[in-house]
Design an enzyme around this catalytic site. Structure first.
Site, PDB file in Angstrom:
ATOM      1  N   HIS A   1      -1.669  -7.545   2.513  1.00 12.34           N
ATOM      2  CA  HIS A   1      -1.562  -8.153   3.849  1.00 12.34           C
ATOM      3  C   HIS A   1      -2.654  -7.706   4.814  1.00 12.34           C
ATOM      4  O   HIS A   1      -2.772  -8.247   5.911  1.00 12.34           O
ATOM      5  CB  HIS A   1      -0.155  -7.951   4.445  1.00 12.34           C
ATOM      6  CG  HIS A   1       0.133  -6.574   4.932  1.00 12.34           C
ATOM      7  ND1 HIS A   1       0.129  -6.267   6.269  1.00 12.34           N
ATOM      8  CD2 HIS A   1       0.465  -5.437   4.291  1.00 12.34           C
ATOM      9  CE1 HIS A   1       0.454  -4.982   6.417  1.00 12.34           C
ATOM     10  NE2 HIS A   1       0.657  -4.465   5.228  1.00 12.34           N
TER      11      HIS A   1
ATOM     12  N   CYS B   1       2.300   1.536  12.626  1.00  8.09           N
ATOM     13  CA  CYS B   1       3.223   2.185  11.698  1.00  8.09           C
ATOM     14  C   CYS B   1       3.988   3.330  12.352  1.00  8.09           C
ATOM     15  O   CYS B   1       4.915   3.858  11.782  1.00  8.09           O
ATOM     16  CB  CYS B   1       2.463   2.720  10.491  1.00  8.09           C
ATOM     17  SG  CYS B   1       1.615   1.412   9.604  1.00  8.09           S
TER      18      CYS B   1
ATOM     19  N   GLY C   1       0.821  -1.208   0.000  1.00 10.20           N
ATOM     20  CA  GLY C   1       0.000   0.000   0.000  1.00 10.20           C
ATOM     21  C   GLY C   1       0.856   1.260   0.000  1.00 10.20           C
ATOM     22  O   GLY C   1       0.534   2.247  -0.662  1.00 10.20           O
TER      23      GLY C   1
HETATM   24  N1  PLP Z   1      -2.536   3.260   4.245  1.00  7.32           N
HETATM   25  C1  PLP Z   1      -3.209   2.888   5.345  1.00  7.32           C
HETATM   26  C2  PLP Z   1      -4.494   3.561   5.688  1.00  7.32           C
HETATM   27  C3  PLP Z   1      -2.718   1.870   6.166  1.00  7.32           C
HETATM   28  O1  PLP Z   1      -3.376   1.494   7.263  1.00  7.32           O
HETATM   29  C4  PLP Z   1      -1.483   1.256   5.808  1.00  7.32           C
HETATM   30  C5  PLP Z   1      -0.886   0.231   6.696  1.00  7.32           C
HETATM   31  O2  PLP Z   1      -1.156   0.171   7.862  1.00  7.32           O
HETATM   32  C6  PLP Z   1      -0.843   1.676   4.639  1.00  7.32           C
HETATM   33  C7  PLP Z   1      -1.397   2.675   3.886  1.00  7.32           C
HETATM   34  C8  PLP Z   1       0.425   1.039   4.200  1.00  7.32           C
HETATM   35  O3  PLP Z   1       0.189  -0.215   3.635  1.00  7.32           O
HETATM   36  P1  PLP Z   1       1.383  -1.302   3.539  1.00  7.32           P
HETATM   37  O4  PLP Z   1       1.600  -1.816   4.921  1.00  7.32           O
HETATM   38  O5  PLP Z   1       0.870  -2.323   2.593  1.00  7.32           O
HETATM   39  O6  PLP Z   1       2.561  -0.578   2.991  1.00  7.32           O
END
Ligand code: PLP
Length: 379
Positions: free
Chosen positions: A202, A324, A70
């Site tokens: 994921h 994150c 993402g």
């Molecule tokens: N955008 C949102 C709203 C998310 O919750 C996340 C991951 O927690 C991401 C983007 C990033 O996705 P990825 O973990 O696949 O890089």
């Protein structure tokens, strides 16, 4: 027993998805670009997998480009939209509660001379459309708004926002981070009206390392990765066929289960809220949020890192804010103007279609134990 209630951070890979990856690696291991007949099977499987992801998204397979996650999709969308609009303006609108996968590339553009308007959240964790209307300018080249916020579970009015942007005449592309919305709230990119939309494997029971970007048919973007011309020349690199196969299988299963899963997650969320209200007065929702799978809670005055550890020791997995952030204070809670004691005690419970009542019961027991044994911090 592990009570895994951190499904907004990541989900368990479904065995069928893992099996699809194994078959892609051990049976259809050919490079899809190779020219012999065996490889054409791999190329066909790749396109069937793209069609499965497209079906779950509700778009045409031609509109799906695979990425690594993402974050990559969001980064690409922001960069590509800036490039696309470079002769039309240098103004970007986004929200203060986006994921860093959007906020950081936007901040980079800001340093390069773009002007950015950050829409502030309402008390319900959503966006005031009148504020968007006021922010739009003839030189706005990108509006980026997520569909479901990962920390709050709020659903943002993306469809209405797109209509406002179109009516305004601004030359903006509309990007939507739908990573937390995919297969959790029903939508299609067309029903939203967006140009670009990011999803991630994921979060929907596929492995880590695979994502996708919806690019509206007819929109010509600058390639993101240059090389052998895979993914229609937009994102070169030998396709990760195993992850793609698993993602496709998870999408097929997820789509078939979607409505039942949404109802199940909503039921668990309501059950959690009810039991907390009745049995753990120290804990309260930050907001209730309309998404069925994310529940933002706070144990006001306590330290959520300590709470998460106490729960973790009992096998209950929840997250202190967003995983994150890696310990940094949450920009989302700051934008929501929570008091410091509310922010300190904030934690997130998140469900999947596989979550159970027993897991919620373990959470409630853990919270009761924490309320009995922990003390509010003095800060
Ligand atoms: N955008 C949102 C709203 C998310 O919750 C996340 C991951 O927690 C991401 C983007 C990033 O996705 P990825 O973990 O696949 O890089």
């Amino acid at each position: 027993m592990i009570a895994y209630l951190d499904n907004a951070a990541t989900t368990r890979v479904w065995p069928e998805a893992a099996q699809a990856a194994v078959e892609a690696m051990t049976e259809r291991y050919f490079n899809p670009s190779s020219r012999y007949p065996a490889a054409s099977g791999a190329a066909k499987a790749l396109e069937a997998d793209r069609a499965a992801v497209a079906k779950a998204l509700g778009c045409s397979p031609k509109e799906v480009t695979f990425t690594s996650c993402g974050t990559e999709s969001d980064n690409w969308a922001v960069r590509a939209a800036a490039e696309y609009g470079r002769r039309k303006g240098k103004h970007i609108i986004t929200t203060a509660i986006e994921h860093h996968a959007v906020l950081n590339p936007v901040a980079e553009l800001e340093q390069e001379g773009y002007e950015v308007t950050y829409l502030q959240p309402t008390a319900r964790g959503t966006i005031d459309l009148a504020e968007l209307e006021r922010a739009l300018r003839p030189d706005t080249i990108l509006v980026s708004m997520m569909l479901v916020n990962n920390e709050l579970g709020s659903v943002l009015p993306v469809r209405e926002a797109v209509q406002i942007v179109k009516r305004s005449g601004a030359p903006a592309l509309f990007h939507c981070d739908a990573v937390q919305a995919f297969l959790k709230v029903p939508f299609t990119p067309k029903s939203l009206g967006v140009d670009l939309l990011a999803v991630s494997g994921h979060k929907v029971h596929a492995p880590k390392g695979i994502g996708a970007m919806y690019i509206r048919n007819g929109l010509k973007l600058k390639p993101f990765i240059l090389g052998g011309g895979q993914e229609n020349g937009l994102r070169s690199g030998t396709e990760p066929t195993a992850q793609i196969a698993a993602f496709a299988r998870a999408c097929e299963l997820g789509l078939a289960r979607r409505d039942a899963d949404i109802a199940h997650m909503q039921e668990l969320k309501d059950y959690t809220l009810r039991r907390i209200a009745e049995e753990v007065p120290q804990v309260a929702p930050v907001i209730e949020g309309d998404a069925p799978h994310v529940l933002a809670l706070t144990m006001t005055g306590y330290k959520s890192e300590v709470l998460v550890r106490v729960l973790g020791d009992r096998g209950v997995c929840v997250s202190a804010g967003s995983a994150c952030h890696r310990g940094r204070p949450s920009h989302v809670y700051a934008a929501m103007n929570l008091t410091k004691p509310q922010r300190d005690g904030a934690f997130r419970v998140s469900f999947s279609g596989d979550s159970t009542k027993e897991e919620v019961d373990a959470l409630i027991d853990g919270l009761k134990f924490a309320a009995k044994t922990l003390f509010p911090s003095m800060s």
